[in-house]
Design a protein around this motif. Structure first.
Motif, PDB file in Angstrom:
ATOM      1  N   CYS A  44       0.846  -1.198   0.000  1.00 16.44           N
ATOM      2  CA  CYS A  44       0.000   0.000   0.000  1.00 16.44           C
ATOM      3  C   CYS A  44       0.884   1.251   0.000  1.00 16.44           C
ATOM      4  CB  CYS A  44      -0.933  -0.001   1.220  1.00 16.44           C
ATOM      5  SG  CYS A  44      -2.112  -1.358   1.252  1.00 16.44           S
ATOM      6  N   ASP A  45       1.747   1.373  -1.009  1.00 15.40           N
ATOM      7  CA  ASP A  45       2.696   2.481  -1.045  1.00 15.40           C
ATOM      8  C   ASP A  45       2.223   3.588  -1.988  1.00 15.40           C
ATOM      9  OD1 ASP A  45       3.001   1.299  -3.490  1.00 15.40           O
ATOM     10  OD2 ASP A  45       5.081   0.643  -3.176  1.00 15.40           O
ATOM     11  N   GLU A  46       3.036   4.629  -2.130  1.00 14.91           N
ATOM     12  CA  GLU A  46       2.704   5.777  -2.975  1.00 14.91           C
ATOM     13  C   GLU A  46       2.608   5.377  -4.448  1.00 14.91           C
ATOM     14  OE1 GLU A  46       1.893   8.773  -2.233  1.00 14.91           O
ATOM     15  OE2 GLU A  46       2.350   8.885  -0.093  1.00 14.91           O
ATOM     16  N   ASN A  67     -11.750   0.215  -4.151  1.00 14.22           N
ATOM     17  CA  ASN A  67     -11.572  -0.524  -2.889  1.00 14.22           C
ATOM     18  C   ASN A  67     -10.098  -0.583  -2.498  1.00 14.22           C
ATOM     19  OD1 ASN A  67     -14.303  -1.055  -2.664  1.00 14.22           O
ATOM     20  ND2 ASN A  67     -14.179  -3.028  -3.717  1.00 14.22           N
ATOM     21  N   TYR A  68      -9.231  -0.884  -3.492  1.00 12.76           N
ATOM     22  CA  TYR A  68      -7.789  -0.933  -3.229  1.00 12.76           C
ATOM     23  C   TYR A  68      -7.273   0.443  -2.822  1.00 12.76           C
ATOM     24  CZ  TYR A  68      -2.789  -1.884  -4.075  1.00 12.76           C
ATOM     25  OH  TYR A  68      -1.428  -2.026  -3.954  1.00 12.76           O
ATOM     26  N   ARG A  69      -7.776   1.468  -3.467  1.00 15.35           N
ATOM     27  CA  ARG A  69      -7.332   2.833  -3.153  1.00 15.35           C
ATOM     28  C   ARG A  69      -7.685   3.191  -1.706  1.00 15.35           C
ATOM     29  NH1 ARG A  69      -5.236   6.764  -6.204  1.00 15.35           N
ATOM     30  NH2 ARG A  69      -5.502   8.931  -5.565  1.00 15.35           N
ATOM     31  N   ARG A  70      -8.868   2.760  -1.255  1.00 15.86           N
ATOM     32  CA  ARG A  70      -9.245   3.025   0.145  1.00 15.86           C
ATOM     33  C   ARG A  70      -8.320   2.292   1.110  1.00 15.86           C
ATOM     34  NH1 ARG A  70     -14.365   3.764  -2.247  1.00 15.86           N
ATOM     35  NH2 ARG A  70     -14.877   1.542  -2.408  1.00 15.86           N
ATOM     36  N   GLU A  71      -7.926   1.079   0.750  1.00 13.90           N
ATOM     37  CA  GLU A  71      -6.980   0.328   1.588  1.00 13.90           C
ATOM     38  C   GLU A  71      -5.644   1.084   1.688  1.00 13.90           C
ATOM     39  OE1 GLU A  71      -6.679  -3.479  -0.242  1.00 13.90           O
ATOM     40  OE2 GLU A  71      -8.804  -3.968   0.064  1.00 13.90           O
ATOM     41  N   ILE A  72      -5.195   1.622   0.557  1.00 15.65           N
ATOM     42  CA  ILE A  72      -3.924   2.373   0.540  1.00 15.65           C
ATOM     43  C   ILE A  72      -4.036   3.620   1.415  1.00 15.65           C
ATOM     44  CG2 ILE A  72      -2.305   3.643  -0.924  1.00 15.65           C
ATOM     45  CD1 ILE A  72      -3.231   1.828  -3.261  1.00 15.65           C
ATOM     46  N   LEU A  73      -5.120   4.361   1.269  1.00 11.95           N
ATOM     47  CA  LEU A  73      -5.300   5.595   2.035  1.00 11.95           C
ATOM     48  C   LEU A  73      -5.365   5.311   3.530  1.00 11.95           C
ATOM     49  CD1 LEU A  73      -7.892   7.383  -0.293  1.00 11.95           C
ATOM     50  CD2 LEU A  73      -5.509   8.071   0.090  1.00 11.95           C
ATOM     51  N   MET A  74      -6.076   4.246   3.904  1.00 12.48           N
ATOM     52  CA  MET A  74      -6.156   3.908   5.336  1.00 12.48           C
ATOM     53  C   MET A  74      -4.790   3.514   5.882  1.00 12.48           C
ATOM     54  SD  MET A  74      -9.832   1.975   5.948  1.00 12.48           S
ATOM     55  CE  MET A  74      -9.666   0.777   4.630  1.00 12.48           C
ATOM     56  N   HIS A  75      -3.986   2.843   5.067  1.00  9.57           N
ATOM     57  CA  HIS A  75      -2.627   2.515   5.504  1.00  9.57           C
ATOM     58  C   HIS A  75      -1.782   3.779   5.648  1.00  9.57           C
ATOM     59  CE1 HIS A  75       1.265   0.552   5.797  1.00  9.57           C
ATOM     60  NE2 HIS A  75       1.691   1.318   4.784  1.00  9.57           N
ATOM     61  N   GLN A  76      -1.934   4.689   4.690  1.00  4.82           N
ATOM     62  CA  GLN A  76      -1.158   5.926   4.738  1.00  4.82           C
ATOM     63  C   GLN A  76      -1.511   6.759   5.976  1.00  4.82           C
ATOM     64  OE1 GLN A  76       1.368   6.916   2.624  1.00  4.82           O
ATOM     65  NE2 GLN A  76       1.157   4.843   1.778  1.00  4.82           N
ATOM     66  N   THR A  78      -1.854   5.683   8.865  1.00  7.17           N
ATOM     67  CA  THR A  78      -1.094   5.167  10.019  1.00  7.17           C
ATOM     68  C   THR A  78       0.364   5.601  10.015  1.00  7.17           C
ATOM     69  OG1 THR A  78      -0.506   3.111   8.864  1.00  7.17           O
ATOM     70  CG2 THR A  78      -2.596   3.141  10.079  1.00  7.17           C
ATOM     71  N   VAL A  79       0.850   6.091   8.870  1.00 10.80           N
ATOM     72  CA  VAL A  79       2.275   6.450   8.791  1.00 10.80           C
ATOM     73  C   VAL A  79       2.481   7.950   8.579  1.00 10.80           C
ATOM     74  CG1 VAL A  79       2.927   4.169   7.929  1.00 10.80           C
ATOM     75  CG2 VAL A  79       2.325   5.980   6.296  1.00 10.80           C
ATOM     76  N   LYS A  80       1.379   8.726   8.539  1.00  6.44           N
ATOM     77  CA  LYS A  80       1.486  10.170   8.345  1.00  6.44           C
ATOM     78  C   LYS A  80       0.919  10.896   9.557  1.00  6.44           C
ATOM     79  CE  LYS A  80       0.880   9.959   3.266  1.00  6.44           C
ATOM     80  NZ  LYS A  80       2.109  10.617   2.825  1.00  6.44           N
ATOM     81  N   ASP A  81       1.384  12.143   9.756  1.00  8.96           N
ATOM     82  CA  ASP A  81       0.798  12.941  10.835  1.00  8.96           C
ATOM     83  C   ASP A  81      -0.478  13.602  10.314  1.00  8.96           C
ATOM     84  OD1 ASP A  81       1.456  15.262   9.361  1.00  8.96           O
ATOM     85  OD2 ASP A  81       3.408  15.418  10.345  1.00  8.96           O
ATOM     86  N   GLU A  82      -1.167  14.326  11.201  1.00  6.28           N
ATOM     87  CA  GLU A  82      -2.485  14.863  10.852  1.00  6.28           C
ATOM     88  C   GLU A  82      -2.422  15.857   9.698  1.00  6.28           C
ATOM     89  OE1 GLU A  82      -6.145  17.357  12.944  1.00  6.28           O
ATOM     90  OE2 GLU A  82      -4.849  16.089  14.193  1.00  6.28           O
ATOM     91  N   CYS A  83      -1.392  16.685   9.684  1.00  3.31           N
ATOM     92  CA  CYS A  83      -1.269  17.667   8.591  1.00  3.31           C
ATOM     93  C   CYS A  83      -1.075  16.974   7.251  1.00  3.31           C
ATOM     94  CB  CYS A  83      -0.088  18.610   8.868  1.00  3.31           C
ATOM     95  SG  CYS A  83      -0.377  19.742  10.251  1.00  3.31           S
ATOM     96  N   GLU A  84      -0.270  15.927   7.245  1.00  8.26           N
ATOM     97  CA  GLU A  84      -0.032  15.190   6.008  1.00  8.26           C
ATOM     98  C   GLU A  84      -1.296  14.458   5.555  1.00  8.26           C
ATOM     99  OE1 GLU A  84       4.693  14.047   6.184  1.00  8.26           O
ATOM    100  OE2 GLU A  84       3.303  12.914   7.456  1.00  8.26           O
ATOM    101  N   VAL A  85      -2.025  13.928   6.527  1.00  2.16           N
ATOM    102  CA  VAL A  85      -3.284  13.241   6.198  1.00  2.16           C
ATOM    103  C   VAL A  85      -4.279  14.230   5.602  1.00  2.16           C
ATOM    104  CG1 VAL A  85      -5.301  12.064   7.178  1.00  2.16           C
ATOM    105  CG2 VAL A  85      -2.984  11.401   7.889  1.00  2.16           C
ATOM    106  N   GLN A  86      -4.336  15.438   6.203  1.00  5.40           N
ATOM    107  CA  GLN A  86      -5.241  16.473   5.682  1.00  5.40           C
ATOM    108  C   GLN A  86      -4.889  16.809   4.234  1.00  5.40           C
ATOM    109  OE1 GLN A  86      -7.857  17.988   7.163  1.00  5.40           O
ATOM    110  NE2 GLN A  86      -8.238  19.463   5.517  1.00  5.40           N
TER     111      GLN A  86
END
Length: 578
Positions: A44-46, A67-76, A78-86
């Protein structure tokens, strides 16, 4: 494209196009296979995010990739801070806008946007509302956008009044905007609800806000009549405004209640009718006799129904069979906190307690003087429009509904005439009009029967094609359905638990599936119908008191062994006419 001259392509041009398509297909297939391979490996990488974006940009209806894209985003996440997620989700929203430009009605794109709106830390709902406005300005019937708009409105707490003004603007620019009319029908009960105190009484239970939340106050209804009248006078053949008008004239849903309780001393049986189909088993209905709770087994009127408007139970043997005793019975419906009491008096074999259709205003709404005056004016306006558009089916049908609202019995003759015209001008829907006309004729007959306070129900020679409102006929002992166009006696017919005589001669009946376990049925007259097999008559074997059966003029009687087979199937029948 319309208005453009078609230019023939040369063989060379066709070959170039073919090669270009093959090239794009190879790139697309390679990217798809790479995505599937990465998902299988749980990556689930970039790069996977970029690959899905590449594919969905050209084909936004690929559900597996979303569906796969949602899996990738949910994984991301967990490895990004709130600003990056935003920032990640803001980019995702921009990407989705490009997908919607490719296909504005893409199921996957709108669903994914709804999902993203729930995940983004700080959602800009004003921007989403603006997006909906832009999409609806391009296509005001994009139901995907309407659905998403309802989500946005709820999340951003847009005032109901502001949304109603939004429908005003859309309807004002296009009377044919059915989605706006429909949305308006969901907003009005919220902004202008009818108060419980002003609602007509429908039963013994006290009114509650939930009972009337779907109704609109009379003052606003009268304003809506004027609005919709402007619409259908502008374009009489557009169905959107007519449908909305039918909603305005529609009856409110019946209050959920016990509408009738019937007790038979001879059968030691209780039948309970409800205002809607319910599930009464497993503690759904409680019975108390002379102050003592009884353990009884409730059953629906037919094995086919798990939910039924009529439920039956047998009382313990000997509990009410002594005609010299009086008994008090109470039926309690815990789910709706309602009950119904019924007394079996000394010397009587039957007893019942019920609300009549006239008391409940079942087939029409109670009209105030003002509303009656306005509806009468509406009827006059529609009649004027009919003079200009004599073959307009929407106008004809609306006139019928207005007559039903004002005086169903008084306008019966005119109603029948308009139905006949409807069948001629809209022959493709003649079966629908026949069924609707049958429904109205049965309603009128129920009203006439109750005004006369009799237990005989006659709808012979009415051109009926269907039977309805059978839950209102629980107490009927004699029914005459002769000389109609009925093809079947449906399962719901078994609600007539008191029926003794069934007359259904001169119809087109092919089966009797609804003549099932009628404990008092003694006589069935089926002369001149289309019953062709013994199997069609098998439900009659469940009626223990059946003594007389007339089958003359039915194909089943042409069988040489018909009489012996029927005698075997129906041994209780003493008088068999073939």
């Amino acid at each position: 494209m319309h208005g453009r001259v078609k230019v023939k392509s040369t063989a060379q041009q066709e070959e170039e196009k073919r090669k270009e398509r093959e090239k794009k297909l190879k790139i697309y297939t390679a990217a798809r296979d790479a995505c599937f391979s990465k998902r299988k490996e749980g990556i689930c990488d970039e790069e996977a995010l970029h690959l899905t974006q590449q594919l969905l940009s050209s084909n936004p209806d690929f559900a597996t990739l979303w569906n796969y894209r949602r899996e990738i985003l949910m994984h991301q996440e967990t490895v990004k801070d709130e600003c990056e997620v935003q920032k990640m989700y803001q980019t995702e929203l921009s990407f989705l806008e490009s997908c919607l430009k490719v296909n504005p009605k893409s199921y996957g794109s709108w669903h994914h946007r709804s999902w993203v709106s729930e995940r983004v830390p700080q959602m800009d709902w004003a921007r989403e509302l603006s997006l909906c406005d832009r999409c609806l300005s391009l296509d005001d019937r994009n139901f995907h956008c309407w659905d998403y708009r309802r989500i946005v409105v709820k999340k951003s707490a847009v005032p109901v009044g502001k949304e109603l003004e939004f429908t005003d603007r859309l309807i004002g620019s296009n009377f044919s905007n059915y989605s706006s009319w429909h949305y308006r029908s969901t907003l009005l009960p919220l902004l202008h609800p009818q108060s419980p105190e002003s609602a007509p009484p429908t039963g013994s239970s006290p009114p509650s806000p939930q009972n009337h939340s779907h109704r609109v106050c009379e003052e606003q209804l009268l304003k809506e009549y004027e609005l919709v009248q402007n619409a259908f006078f502008t374009d009489p053949n557009d169905q959107s405004a007519w449908f909305y008008y039918r909603w305005l004239l529609g009856r409110a849903e019946r209050e959920e209640m016990i509408s009738c309780v019937f007790i038979s001393r001879d059968e030691e049986r209780v039948a309970v009718a409800f205002s809607r189909p319910v599930q009464a088993q497993s503690g759904g209905l409680l019975l108390v006799l002379d102050g003592q709770p009884l353990q009884v087994d409730w059953r629906s009127i037919h094995p086919r129904f798990k939910h039924s408007s009529v439920w039956i139970c047998d009382l313990p043997p000997g509990s009410i069979n002594n005609i010299a005793n009086e008994h008090n019975l109470m039926v309690h419906w815990p789910e709706k906190h309602t009950r119904r009491d019924c007394t079996m008096y000394t010397g009587r074999n039957e007893s019942w307690c019920r609300d009549s259709a006239t008391d409940q205003e079942l087939f029409r709404s109670e009209l105030s003087v003002e509303k009656s005056s306005v509806l009468q004016s509406e009827l006059q306006s529609c009649n004027q429009l009919l003079e200009l558009e004599p073959l307009n089916k929407w106008c004809l049908l609306t006139i019928i509904l207005l007559m039903r609202a004002l005086d169903p019995l008084g306008y019966e003759k005119e109603t029948l005439a308009h139905f006949q015209t409807l069948k001629e001008v809209d022959s493709m829907r003649s079966a629908y009009y026949s069924d609707l006309c049958s429904k109205f004729m049965i309603e009128n007959t129920i009203l006439k029967m109750e005004y006369a306070e009799v237990r005989v129900f006659s709808v012979s020679n009415k051109n009926l094609t269907t039977l309805c409102h059978l839950d209102q006929l629980l107490l009927i002992t004699h029914i005459n359905l002769s000389s109609n166009q009925l093809r079947r006696i449906s399962f719901h017919f078994s609600m007539l638990q008191c029926l003794k005589v069934l007359e259904a001669e001169n119809n087109c009946i092919e089966n009797l599936e609804g003549v099932y376990c009628l404990p008092k049925l003694e006589e069935v007259l089926l002369k001149n119908n289309n019953i062709a097999t013994l199997a069609a008559l098998r439900p009659l074997a469940t009626c223990p008191k059946l003594r007389r059966l007339d089958l003359r003029g039915n194909p089943v009687t042409q069988n040489a062994d018909a009489e012996s087979h029927l005698a075997e199937l129906l041994p209780s029948v003493a008088c068999l006419l073939l």
